[in-house]
Motif scaffolding. Sequence first.
Motif, short mmCIF file in Angstrom:
data_model
loop_
_atom_site.label_atom_id
_atom_site.label_comp_id
_atom_site.label_asym_id
_atom_site.label_seq_id
_atom_site.Cartn_x
_atom_site.Cartn_y
_atom_site.Cartn_z
N GLY A 130 27.49 25.46 28.18
CA GLY A 130 28.61 26.39 28.24
C GLY A 130 29.30 26.58 26.91
O GLY A 130 30.40 27.14 26.85
N ILE A 131 28.68 26.12 25.83
CA ILE A 131 29.21 26.28 24.48
C ILE A 131 28.40 27.35 23.77
O ILE A 131 27.17 27.33 23.82
N LEU A 132 29.08 28.27 23.12
CA LEU A 132 28.42 29.35 22.40
C LEU A 132 28.96 29.42 20.98
O LEU A 132 30.18 29.42 20.77
N THR A 133 28.06 29.46 20.00
CA THR A 133 28.46 29.52 18.60
C THR A 133 27.94 30.82 17.99
O THR A 133 26.81 31.21 18.25
N PHE A 134 28.79 31.47 17.20
CA PHE A 134 28.37 32.72 16.56
C PHE A 134 29.11 32.89 15.25
O PHE A 134 30.12 32.23 14.97
N ARG A 135 28.59 33.79 14.42
CA ARG A 135 29.27 34.14 13.18
C ARG A 135 29.27 35.65 13.03
O ARG A 135 28.52 36.36 13.71
N HIS A 136 30.12 36.13 12.13
CA HIS A 136 30.24 37.56 11.87
C HIS A 136 29.77 37.85 10.46
O HIS A 136 29.93 37.02 9.55
N ASP A 137 29.18 39.03 10.27
CA ASP A 137 28.59 39.31 8.96
C ASP A 137 29.61 39.65 7.89
O ASP A 137 29.26 39.71 6.70
N GLU A 138 30.88 39.88 8.27
CA GLU A 138 31.89 40.21 7.27
C GLU A 138 33.12 39.31 7.33
O GLU A 138 33.71 39.00 6.30
N LEU A 139 33.51 38.90 8.53
CA LEU A 139 34.73 38.11 8.69
C LEU A 139 34.40 36.63 8.77
O LEU A 139 33.45 36.23 9.44
N SER A 140 35.20 35.81 8.13
CA SER A 140 35.00 34.37 8.21
C SER A 140 35.42 33.86 9.58
O SER A 140 36.22 34.49 10.29
N ALA A 141 34.88 32.71 9.93
CA ALA A 141 35.23 32.11 11.22
C ALA A 141 36.72 31.78 11.28
O ALA A 141 37.34 31.87 12.34
N ALA A 142 37.31 31.38 10.15
CA ALA A 142 38.74 31.05 10.13
C ALA A 142 39.58 32.27 10.48
O ALA A 142 40.55 32.18 11.24
N VAL A 143 39.20 33.43 9.95
CA VAL A 143 39.95 34.66 10.25
C VAL A 143 39.79 35.03 11.71
O VAL A 143 40.78 35.36 12.39
N VAL A 144 38.57 34.98 12.23
CA VAL A 144 38.35 35.32 13.64
C VAL A 144 39.13 34.38 14.54
O VAL A 144 39.81 34.82 15.49
N ARG A 145 39.06 33.09 14.28
CA ARG A 145 39.79 32.13 15.11
C ARG A 145 41.29 32.37 15.07
O ARG A 145 41.97 32.38 16.10
N ARG A 146 41.81 32.58 13.87
CA ARG A 146 43.25 32.77 13.71
C ARG A 146 43.74 34.04 14.40
O ARG A 146 44.77 34.05 15.07
#
Length: 406
Positions: free
Chosen positions: A267-283
């Motif tokens: 039930g854990i899913l990990t992903f990344r974005h091609d332009e935005l950092s994970a810190a920005v998405v999380r925040r």
Amino acid sequence: MPAAVRAVLTEWTRHDDRYGSYELEEHLDDVVHDEIDERLAALLGTPAGETTLFTGAADAYATLLARLPLGPGDRIWTTPYEGAANLTALYALRDRTRCTLEVVPLRPDGDLDLEWMATHIDDDVALVSVTYVPAGCGIVNPVEDVGRILAPHRCVYAVDASYAVGQFPVDAARIGSDLLTGDGWRFLRGPQSVGFAHTSPRLRALLGPAGAEPVVPPHGAAVAALNTALAEHTTALPDEDLVAELRAVVEKAPGTELIAPGRIQSGILTFRHDELSAAVVRRELAARGVVVWKTVAQETPLYLPALGVTTAVRASVHHDNSPQDIARFGETLREVLEHGRPRTPAPVPPAPATTHSTVTDLAQWRGRRAGEPGTDATAPEAVAAGTRRPRQPRDGRPNLTLHRTR
């Protein structure tokens, strides 16, 4: 935490503060330790009396493995999915005992290569460490299959179940592990700073005089709260439809890339974005009321850096999540990704002419500052971003700086 767990943690923390720790420890010795031992045994499918409390899974792992009697002729197997804390303990064990540390290869689909393990296992392998569900992605490693391969051999089998226990059934007997570690928080939803280790009779015989006891036991209030969390824990699994919907939401979001190796996912899913950092998405998600987490490559240093991953977003579902939660996550994620994409800045109009010798051309300013055309002696980006330009001397005369002297 469930309300009952939070209430117990608060009550006993206040009690400890008012009356001191002795009365709390007496209560734990008389009541809680027996209850928590029985509940952990039921949770892990093990006999009572084989589980010990630590301040966390990483503490249990490092403490107990450091007591193993390994030597220069021994080999340790780990996997690319091993976490940084456990790897640190394995490196320390290798350096102290002069044994060899080897990494089990992966199949092209990301699963552990069980055929390689079955072919290369022998009695030189003294320890095999496998993470049930890694911190950096949601793969479920085949720990029971690994246990069957290792069963005829002398090696100690250690399984880190920190992200598995509480998420789905974990049966130490079926796994065949000698050491199984877990945390009281995450999917069990107890407090931090308390975890546990199940040790087999064979492992306890190897550990020597110190046995399976912690160097520093966990704090009393956290232990009492974990006992309540185990009592409140339900064996209900996350809805498979919710897990599929979570994956579909991420796959449909523009610019996202799943990090989902292997054939079986949790039930854990990990992903990344091609332009935005994970810190920005999380925040940005947190600012809109949606809680996810950021994972960094150093948390799974043998796997994520090889993919070119620096940071990624980790989302997960629990048995009390609903389809409405997934829908809200999807809408909020699309909003964050749309508003967070960098836009081409509008051209900056030239500064108005003045009677002073103001430099209006960036290349001209660079040349003056460096003494030769085209040399970037200072940070021109600061000027391009609209910050204050360096003050120019009038009529070619240098500026004077006055210093007061005594």
